[in-house]
Design an enzyme around this catalytic site. Structure first.
Site, PDB file in Angstrom:
ATOM      1  N   HIS A  40       0.826  -1.405   0.306  1.00 54.72           N
ATOM      2  CA  HIS A  40      -0.366   0.116   0.190  1.00 54.72           C
ATOM      3  C   HIS A  40       0.562   1.134  -0.398  1.00 54.72           C
ATOM      4  CE1 HIS A  40      -3.985   1.787   1.672  1.00 54.72           C
ATOM      5  NE2 HIS A  40      -3.795   2.574   0.907  1.00 54.72           N
TER       6      HIS A  40
ATOM      7  N   ARG B 251       1.685   8.430  -6.610  1.00 56.87           N
ATOM      8  CA  ARG B 251       1.010  10.505  -6.803  1.00 56.87           C
ATOM      9  C   ARG B 251       1.177  10.429  -8.480  1.00 56.87           C
ATOM     10  NH1 ARG B 251      -1.661  10.245  -2.891  1.00 56.87           N
ATOM     11  NH2 ARG B 251      -1.195  10.533  -0.884  1.00 56.87           N
TER      12      ARG B 251
ATOM     13  N   HIS C 280     -10.979   0.215   1.020  1.00 57.68           N
ATOM     14  CA  HIS C 280     -11.050   0.881   2.109  1.00 57.68           C
ATOM     15  C   HIS C 280     -11.864   1.206   2.868  1.00 57.68           C
ATOM     16  CE1 HIS C 280      -9.415   5.257   2.944  1.00 57.68           C
ATOM     17  NE2 HIS C 280     -10.685   5.428   3.236  1.00 57.68           N
TER      18      HIS C 280
ATOM     19  N   HIS D 195      -5.376  -0.954   6.010  1.00 56.37           N
ATOM     20  CA  HIS D 195      -5.432  -0.107   6.747  1.00 56.37           C
ATOM     21  C   HIS D 195      -6.624  -0.556   8.492  1.00 56.37           C
ATOM     22  CE1 HIS D 195      -8.120   2.540   4.946  1.00 56.37           C
ATOM     23  NE2 HIS D 195      -6.619   3.665   3.703  1.00 56.37           N
TER      24      HIS D 195
ATOM     25  N   ASN E  27      -6.323   9.226   7.328  1.00 63.21           N
ATOM     26  CA  ASN E  27      -7.520   8.464   6.936  1.00 63.21           C
ATOM     27  C   ASN E  27      -6.408   7.106   6.974  1.00 63.21           C
ATOM     28  OD1 ASN E  27      -9.839   7.701   5.824  1.00 63.21           O
ATOM     29  ND2 ASN E  27     -10.007   8.991   4.534  1.00 63.21           N
TER      30      ASN E  27
ATOM     31  N   ASP F 200       0.422   2.488   3.535  1.00 64.28           N
ATOM     32  CA  ASP F 200      -0.003   3.249   3.430  1.00 64.28           C
ATOM     33  C   ASP F 200       0.838   4.826   3.404  1.00 64.28           C
ATOM     34  OD1 ASP F 200      -2.500   4.870   2.712  1.00 64.28           O
ATOM     35  OD2 ASP F 200      -3.379   5.072   4.471  1.00 64.28           O
TER      36      ASP F 200
ATOM     37  N   HIS G 275       1.981  14.271   1.182  1.00 61.13           N
ATOM     38  CA  HIS G 275       1.129  15.340   0.809  1.00 61.13           C
ATOM     39  C   HIS G 275       2.219  17.227   0.352  1.00 61.13           C
ATOM     40  CE1 HIS G 275      -2.863  13.902   0.522  1.00 61.13           C
ATOM     41  NE2 HIS G 275      -2.561  13.222   1.707  1.00 61.13           N
TER      42      HIS G 275
HETATM   43 ZN   LIG Z   1      -6.713   4.017   2.472  1.00 67.34          ZN
END
Ligand SMILES: [Zn+2]
Length: 439
Positions: free
Chosen positions: A57, A61, A178, A231, A277, A304, A308
């Site tokens: 995971h 980008r 998810h 997750h 998240n 995950d 950013h």
């Molecule tokens: Zn997710």
């Protein structure tokens, strides 16, 4: 002919020291006191030798948000974290919902050459949850996609989820969900509980995750297909997964490093670096997640990794984007949360961070035991040093780590991808050949 390497006296999975001879991309020999005069020697004393890590995971980008990360920068970060394979999530722009996009990501990964990149295919077109994406075409493409996910979004329509589970059976694929019931999490900012009440932030209830996990386990059993839960963040989800596994259903699950170490009290700082998240949960949830990873209810650790840019992260809590980078700190966090606490030994780490994720993603050349004849995907890790995390040294383009200035143990000393070092002495090795990902 490629260079041979002789790793002297590393502790394989933390056991007694031995030498590892790497030749022609493979592990040629493992034994104490090996002799290989032409090989380049690497001092492995005090180091743990692990199979190259596999991340189910990762958000790379690219295409679309190259200001936050590219396939090249993200795979450099992966190599520095000890990874030799990553699964690149589909929520790019354009979305990885066609053979063309997944083949583009595959190609970018091979060109960068730091780490195998296996594109994840979207479950639905444009991640919109309405129509299935071109699952078969992505499975048949050069990327040979086996993991499908709308990650970032939940496949909340039960009929679409059922169809996806049925469809991927044809090529032994898996749907990675998810789990976030959208209506129960409208406007949600952090875990719903004592802390959200105190801080006056809109809560994200555990049941929003657990209701989807339960439904999907039942659907996977109903159609006899494979479900992977992304997750996992709550004690309740762990209970449901344990129950589903007890039934013999084909359900697997992952936990992130940050959900193993951090909890929702950190939101009290109002620092959006902790906004993620699913949200950071309570201390009781953290304890349940650690126990579940230790007993195998949760199969693996997945980062995950969610890069950013500063502009989207250094703002007010309510406005900030959700997510944390994780590739370059994952092994240290797992040591801190699982190994140094006595919950997992290094063989367990190899299982949860390499063997099992490779198996879930149906990789053959990765996640292999360190044996003679295996592909030389190896991570050398020094568990002894402790240091403050300094994101200015990250290979990732983004710096949104929740561990800035926090002391963590361990350091990745070297990473080998099919016999070629991508990291040596803790530093990246420029890439000269591009053999590309293989299953
Ligand atoms: Zn997710």
């Amino acid at each position: 002919m490629s260079t041979s390497y002789l790793i002297r006296g590393a502790r394989i999975l933390g056991h007694t020291p031995a030498d590892i001879l790497i030749r022609d991309g493979e592990i040629a020999e493992i034994a104490p006191g090996l002799d290989a005069p032409t090989a380049q020697e690497i001092d492995g004393s005090g180091l743990i030798a692990l199979p190259g890590l596999v991340d189910l995971h990762t958000h790379l980008r690219e295409p679309g948000r190259e200001d936050a990360e590219t396939v090249e920068s993200g795979t450099r970060a992966a190599a520095r974290g000890g990874y030799t394979a990553v699964f690149a999530m589909a929520n790019t722009s354009p979305v990885a919902d066609t053979a063309g996009v997944v083949e583009q990501v595959l190609r970018l990964g091979a060109q960068a050459g730091y780490c195998d990149v296996h594109p994840v295919g979207a479950v639905t077109r444009g991640l919109e949850g309405k129509q299935l994406a071109e699952l078969g075409a992505m499975a048949d493409s050069a990327a040979r996609v086996r993991v499908f996910s709308d990650d970032g979004h939940c496949v909340d329509d039960a009929v679409i989820m059922r169809r996806a589970l049925e469809y991927v059976k044809a090529f032994d694929g898996v749907v990675a969900q998810h789990a976030q019931e959208p209506r129960l999490t409208e406007g949600a900012q952090m875990n719903e509980g004592v802390m959200s009440g105190r801080l006056g932030l809109h809560g994200w209830p555990a049941v929003a995750e657990e209701a989807i996990v339960a439904r999907d386990c039942l659907l996977a059993a109903h159609v006899g297909s494979r479900l992977h839960v992304c997750h996992v963040s709550t004690a309740g989800s762990v209970e449901i997964i344990r129950w589903a596994k007890g039934k013999g259903w084909q359900v697997t699950a992952e936990v992130t490093p940050h959900h193993l170490l951090l909890d929702d009290t950190l939101a009290g700082s109002y620092d959006p670096i902790y906004k993620v998240n699913p949200p950071l949960r309570t201390k009781d949830d953290v304890r349940a997640l650690r126990e579940a990873l230790a007993d195998g209810t949760i199969d693996c650790v997945a980062t995950d990794h969610a890069p950013h840019t500063l502009e989207t992260k250094e703002t007010e809590w309510a406005e900030a984007t959700m997510g944390m980078v994780g590739l370059e700190t994952a092994l240290s966090v797992v040591q801190e949360a699982m190994v140094d606490t006595g919950l997992l030994d290094w063989a367990g780490v190899a299982d949860r961070m390499s063997y099992r994720p490779a198996r879930i993603g149906r990789l053959n050349g990765q996640g292999r035991t360190l044996d003679q004849g295996s592909p030389a995907n190896i991570t050398l890790y020094d568990p002894r040093p402790r240091a403050l995390v300094d994101p200015s040294g990250f290979a990732s383009k983004s710096r949104n780590t929740p561990y800035r200035g926090r002391e963590l143990p361990g350091r990745v000393v070297a990473t080998f991808l099919r016999g070629r070092p991508t990291v040596l002495d803790g530093g990246l090795v420029p890439n000269f050949s591009t053999s590309g990902a293989t299953r």
